[in-house]
Every structure is written in C-alpha cells, then in structure tokens.
Design a protein around this motif. Structure first.
Motif, mmCIF file in Angstrom:
data_model
loop_
_atom_site.group_PDB
_atom_site.id
_atom_site.type_symbol
_atom_site.label_atom_id
_atom_site.label_comp_id
_atom_site.label_asym_id
_atom_site.label_seq_id
_atom_site.Cartn_x
_atom_site.Cartn_y
_atom_site.Cartn_z
ATOM 1 N N THR A 83 -7.339 57.508 -67.133
ATOM 2 C CA THR A 83 -6.676 58.845 -66.998
ATOM 3 C C THR A 83 -6.366 59.301 -68.251
ATOM 4 O O THR A 83 -6.457 60.643 -68.253
ATOM 5 C CB THR A 83 -5.488 58.345 -66.043
ATOM 6 N N ILE A 84 -5.678 58.638 -69.167
ATOM 7 C CA ILE A 84 -5.519 59.291 -70.520
ATOM 8 C C ILE A 84 -6.693 59.897 -71.182
ATOM 9 O O ILE A 84 -6.539 60.946 -71.795
ATOM 10 C CB ILE A 84 -4.794 58.094 -71.267
ATOM 11 N N GLU A 85 -7.808 59.377 -70.923
ATOM 12 C CA GLU A 85 -8.949 59.862 -71.514
ATOM 13 C C GLU A 85 -9.228 61.254 -70.839
ATOM 14 O O GLU A 85 -9.631 62.306 -71.680
ATOM 15 C CB GLU A 85 -10.142 58.892 -71.435
ATOM 16 N N SER A 86 -9.076 61.188 -69.546
ATOM 17 C CA SER A 86 -9.377 62.470 -68.902
ATOM 18 C C SER A 86 -8.606 63.652 -69.364
ATOM 19 O O SER A 86 -8.589 64.749 -69.444
ATOM 20 C CB SER A 86 -9.238 62.494 -67.417
ATOM 21 N N VAL A 87 -7.120 63.292 -69.559
ATOM 22 C CA VAL A 87 -6.116 63.936 -69.964
ATOM 23 C C VAL A 87 -6.331 64.629 -71.341
ATOM 24 O O VAL A 87 -6.225 65.757 -71.721
ATOM 25 C CB VAL A 87 -4.708 63.590 -69.750
ATOM 26 N N LEU A 88 -6.535 63.635 -72.113
ATOM 27 C CA LEU A 88 -6.700 64.156 -73.646
ATOM 28 C C LEU A 88 -7.881 64.896 -74.071
ATOM 29 O O LEU A 88 -8.074 65.339 -75.050
ATOM 30 C CB LEU A 88 -6.467 62.613 -74.414
ATOM 31 N N SER A 89 -8.842 64.595 -73.294
ATOM 32 C CA SER A 89 -10.363 65.379 -73.595
ATOM 33 C C SER A 89 -9.976 66.706 -73.293
ATOM 34 O O SER A 89 -10.918 67.620 -74.036
ATOM 35 C CB SER A 89 -11.238 64.635 -72.399
ATOM 36 N N ASN A 90 -9.055 67.600 -72.655
ATOM 37 C CA ASN A 90 -8.781 68.815 -72.656
ATOM 38 C C ASN A 90 -7.677 69.290 -73.478
ATOM 39 O O ASN A 90 -7.362 70.328 -73.330
ATOM 40 C CB ASN A 90 -8.477 69.046 -71.183
ATOM 41 N N SER A 91 -7.125 68.361 -74.503
ATOM 42 C CA SER A 91 -5.960 68.751 -75.199
ATOM 43 C C SER A 91 -6.418 68.665 -76.716
ATOM 44 O O SER A 91 -7.290 67.801 -77.084
ATOM 45 C CB SER A 91 -4.983 67.969 -75.072
ATOM 46 N N THR A 92 -6.227 69.721 -77.750
ATOM 47 C CA THR A 92 -6.657 69.514 -78.907
ATOM 48 C C THR A 92 -5.528 68.887 -79.857
ATOM 49 O O THR A 92 -5.679 68.494 -81.102
ATOM 50 C CB THR A 92 -6.934 71.072 -79.407
ATOM 51 N N LYS A 93 -4.142 68.772 -79.229
ATOM 52 C CA LYS A 93 -3.237 68.108 -80.081
ATOM 53 C C LYS A 93 -2.490 66.887 -79.351
ATOM 54 O O LYS A 93 -2.119 67.335 -78.165
ATOM 55 C CB LYS A 93 -2.245 69.272 -80.578
ATOM 56 N N VAL A 94 -2.424 65.758 -79.980
ATOM 57 C CA VAL A 94 -1.233 64.667 -79.186
ATOM 58 C C VAL A 94 -0.183 64.389 -80.215
ATOM 59 O O VAL A 94 -0.319 64.302 -81.248
ATOM 60 C CB VAL A 94 -2.231 63.723 -79.031
ATOM 61 N N MET A 95 0.979 64.385 -79.270
ATOM 62 C CA MET A 95 2.366 63.842 -80.148
ATOM 63 C C MET A 95 2.370 62.608 -79.828
ATOM 64 O O MET A 95 2.543 62.171 -78.543
ATOM 65 C CB MET A 95 3.409 64.945 -79.478
ATOM 66 N N VAL A 96 2.749 61.657 -80.765
ATOM 67 C CA VAL A 96 2.885 60.158 -80.845
ATOM 68 C C VAL A 96 4.180 59.892 -80.924
ATOM 69 O O VAL A 96 4.745 60.129 -81.955
ATOM 70 C CB VAL A 96 1.865 59.654 -81.479
ATOM 71 N N ASP A 97 4.987 59.199 -79.951
ATOM 72 C CA ASP A 97 6.366 58.651 -80.335
ATOM 73 C C ASP A 97 6.301 57.566 -81.312
ATOM 74 O O ASP A 97 5.401 56.326 -80.694
ATOM 75 C CB ASP A 97 6.967 58.587 -79.169
ATOM 76 N N VAL A 98 6.756 57.294 -82.146
ATOM 77 C CA VAL A 98 6.710 56.143 -83.259
ATOM 78 C C VAL A 98 8.132 55.315 -82.866
ATOM 79 O O VAL A 98 9.130 55.854 -82.903
ATOM 80 C CB VAL A 98 6.755 56.393 -84.896
ATOM 81 N N LYS A 99 7.868 54.130 -82.521
ATOM 82 C CA LYS A 99 9.151 53.179 -82.296
ATOM 83 C C LYS A 99 9.837 53.085 -83.655
ATOM 84 O O LYS A 99 9.472 52.759 -84.746
ATOM 85 C CB LYS A 99 8.661 51.913 -81.793
ATOM 86 N N GLY A 100 11.104 53.068 -83.460
ATOM 87 C CA GLY A 100 12.137 52.901 -84.424
ATOM 88 C C GLY A 100 12.328 54.071 -85.127
ATOM 89 O O GLY A 100 13.119 53.927 -86.212
ATOM 90 N N GLY A 101 12.129 55.425 -84.824
ATOM 91 C CA GLY A 101 12.347 56.713 -85.677
ATOM 92 C C GLY A 101 12.509 57.498 -84.881
ATOM 93 O O GLY A 101 12.330 57.546 -83.409
ATOM 94 N N ASN A 102 12.913 58.638 -85.479
ATOM 95 C CA ASN A 102 13.315 59.842 -84.562
ATOM 96 C C ASN A 102 12.203 60.791 -84.703
ATOM 97 O O ASN A 102 12.496 62.016 -84.236
ATOM 98 C CB ASN A 102 14.517 60.575 -85.163
ATOM 99 N N ASN A 103 11.281 60.622 -85.440
ATOM 100 C CA ASN A 103 10.107 61.582 -85.453
ATOM 101 C C ASN A 103 9.083 61.350 -84.667
ATOM 102 O O ASN A 103 8.663 60.102 -84.262
ATOM 103 C CB ASN A 103 9.564 61.236 -87.037
ATOM 104 N N VAL A 104 8.265 62.305 -84.247
ATOM 105 C CA VAL A 104 7.148 62.225 -83.485
ATOM 106 C C VAL A 104 5.777 62.770 -84.355
ATOM 107 O O VAL A 104 5.976 63.661 -84.905
ATOM 108 C CB VAL A 104 7.307 63.340 -82.211
#
Length: 400
Positions: free
Chosen positions: A316-337
């Motif tokens: 499911t993630i693969e099918s969703v990300l295949s149509n997106s050019t940018k992905v935001m990843v949440d990093v544990k223990g921090g306030n940055n993405v």
C-alpha cells in the motif's frame, strides 16, 4: 351472172371466192394428209387398192391420234398444278371455291384451274396499323392518343374466308378497345404513370374481339406513340407535370436524408452497444481478478497472518509513494521532519519493472517476499521544522 351460168368457167363459188385464191384450210384435206403420213409410216402404197384397204384403218388411226392428243393435253394441263410454298407462307387450296386443305412450305400439287386454285398467305410477316383519335377520359377530359398495333396472320383459312376485311376489322377493334380503356381511366394517369397499363389492357381487349370474329390474326404488340392533352391546355398541363416532378424529387431527397440519418444513428447505437459490452466484460474481468486476488491473499493470510499483513502494508505504501515526488519522514526523539526528495534521488536512474506471472497468485507467500531496501542517511536529507499539531497539513511518517 350466176356462178353456175355458162361462161363463168367455174372459177367462182357462191361466196365470190375464186378457186385459186388462198382460203382457210379444209378439215378433210388435213385429215387426208395425216392419213397419208400414217400410211407411209406403216408401209402402205399410194395405189387405189391400197387406199381402199386403208379406209377402215384410217378411222381407227384417227381415233387413236385423238386419244394421244387428248392424253398429251391432259398431261400438259396437269403440269400447271404444281406450286411452291415458301417457308413463311401457307397455301390454302379451294375446289370450285370451297376450302379443302392448307399446305405448308415445299413443293405441292393440286388440280389446275378451273377445278382447284390455291392462295398463298404470308403468316410470318409483321404488319402494323396506326390509329390516332381524341378520346374522352373518365374524369371528362380529352386526350389525343396515337397508337401503333403490330400483328400477323396466325390462321390463313380464317383470314381468307371468315371475315370480308380482316385488317379493317382489326382497325375498328383497335378504336373500340382504346376508347373503352381510356374511358375508364383518368387523364393524368393515361398521360403519365399508367401508359403501359393502358397499352396492355388495349392489347388484350383487341385480341378478345378479333378472336370472337375468327379473323385469324394475332396481336404482337401495342405501342402508344403519343399521348398529350389538347393544344389549348398543354401549357397548363406541362406546369402540373413539372410541379409533380419537383414534388417527387423533394421526396427522394428527403428519403435519402432520412436514410443517411438512420444509418448514422444505427451505427452510433451499435458502437455504443459494443462499447457497453466491452466495458461490461472489463468490469466483470476486473471483479473476477480482484476476487481471485482476495482469495489468494486470504489463503496466504491464513498461513502467515503477520507476514501477510506487513506485506499488504508495504504494498500500500509503495503504491502511494509511487505517485509522490517528496516524502516527509518523522524522526523519533526530535521536532524535525526529514524531507526525502525522491525526484532528485532517482534522477537519471532506470527503474526496472519485473513482470508478474499471471499463473501465480497476485500476492506471493510470506516466504517469497523480496528483501526491503534501506536508504542510509546522507547529506541529501534536509531537516525541516515539524509542523504544529493543530496544523491541517498531512504528514507521512516513516513507521506505521
């Protein structure tokens, strides 16, 4: 002076002819000469005793000669009885004026005149008569018609003996028949649409009449050479015909347009019907495929639920990300993405797609899952500030 008086010398007869003048031949002398020739043929002499003996014989020979002459004349007379009938003719023999026989082509014989006679009739010759007259139609209009009738002789005996003037009878029958047919028809139809019908009816009626009189004729064809209204109304009638032709032309155009529209509508409806059938087949095939895929996944899920669940999440993630050019990843223990610029990471690379075997289930078993790809952190990862919890923007997290 009388012819027998003295001094007349006996040179004149009671009719004033002289003995030495040339007169008509004497029959007795002619018979005597013939008898002398016959005697010379049979070897008789010229003496007195011979002539005496030939007295009775001369009478017999004279009768024989007359019989021979009669036979010769009879033979000569019979030769006049031969006649020739041509292939297109029929010979009609009559005896003392009464019909006895009909002969065909070839050499024939009959008793010569005055006993019998023969008349030859050409039965193959096509004859024609022309009739033109003003006729009154059923709607009380007058029409000028010219008719040509072609006919021939079918029976030579009837043609010669039943009617005094067969050709004249045919002429009168033509006029009578034409008046009857035209009198029961309308002027407009006679001049336009029913010309052939009028000629056929006239031909049949003429044949009925001449057969009733036994004329021996047969009608071959009847042709209407000309049919038109009287001169005084020809211009008005021409306008009527032109208007009718315009009406017929407009009808033909409208019919052609209707046929074109109908054919296009029929083609479009057929196209829509075929597209609907194709769409129906696609939907059914897709539904059947999804059903089969679900059943395959269900089978694998029953074998390894946890692995199958994880596999479904990854797909499911693969099918969703295949149509997106940018992905935001949440990093544990921090306030940055972290921002993954996928368009830049895969720029210049060739993505290879592995074909799927249609014979295998849509989702493979848990043991056949491919290894995961782990992207290490690099300088290309750009930290961004974590958005507020109250912000309405959607973020995609790296972990479920």
């Amino acid at each position: 002076m009388a012819w027998n008086e003295p001094g007349n010398n006996g040179n004149k007869d009671p009719w004033g002819h002289r003995k030495n003048e040339q007169g008509p031949p004497d029959l007795d002398e002619i018979l005597k000469k013939i008898q002398d020739k016959l005697n010379s043929l049979f070897g008789g002499g010229s003496g007195g005793s011979g002539m005496g003996n030939m007295g009775d014989m001369g009478k017999g020979l004279s009768w024989s000669l007359l019989a021979m002459i009669a036979v010769g004349l009879l033979f000569l007379w019979s030769m006049f009885g031969w006649y020739v009938v041509q292939p297109a003719e029929q010979g009609v023999e009559t005896r003392f004026g009464r019909y006895i026989n009909t002969t065909t082509q070839g050499l024939n014989w009959h008793f010569p005149y005055p006993i019998e006679s023969v008349q030859k009739v050409n039965v193959e010759q096509v004859r024609a008569i022309t009739h033109r007259a003003l006729m009154l139609t059923q709607d009380e209009n007058i029409v000028d018609i010219e008719l040509v009738v072609q006919y021939r002789v079918a029976n030579a005996r009837d043609y010669l003996f039943n009617v005094n003037d067969p050709d004249g009878t045919l002429q009168q029958a033509t006029e009578s028949s034409l008046r009857e047919v035209v009198g029961t028809s309308e002027m407009e139809k006679v001049l336009t649409s029913e010309r052939d019908k009028v000629t056929l009816k006239t031909k049949d009626l003429i044949q009925v009449i001449i057969d009733r009189y036994k004329t021996g004729l047969v009608v071959i064809s009847v042709n209407m050479q000309n049919a038109q209204p009287p001169t005084a109304v020809q211009a008005a009638f021409a306008d009527v015909i032109k208007a009718r032709e315009d009406e017929e032309r407009d009808k033909n155009r409208a019919q052609a347009y209707a046929n074109g529209v109908l054919q296009r509508a029929t083609g479009q409806s057929e196209l829509l019907r075929q597209e609907a059938q194709a769409y129906k087949a696609v939907v059914i095939a897709r539904a059947e495929g999804q059903t089969q895929r679900f059943l395959s996944i269900l089978t694998e899920y029953e074998k390894a639920p946890e692995i199958t669940r994880k596999r479904l999440y990854i797909e499911t993630i693969e099918s969703v990300l295949s149509n997106s050019t940018k992905v935001m990843v949440d990093v544990k223990g921090g306030n940055n993405v972290m921002l993954l610029p996928l368009d830049k990471l895969f720029a210049g690379r060739t993505v290879t797609t592995v074909p799927t075997d249609t014979t295998q289930p849509a989702v493979p078993s848990a043991t056949a899952l491919p290894p995961f790809t782990v992207f290490p952190q690099s300088s290309t990862l750009q930290p961004i500030e974590r958005p507020s919890r109250d912000d309405n923007r959607t973020t995609t997290r790296g972990n479920p």
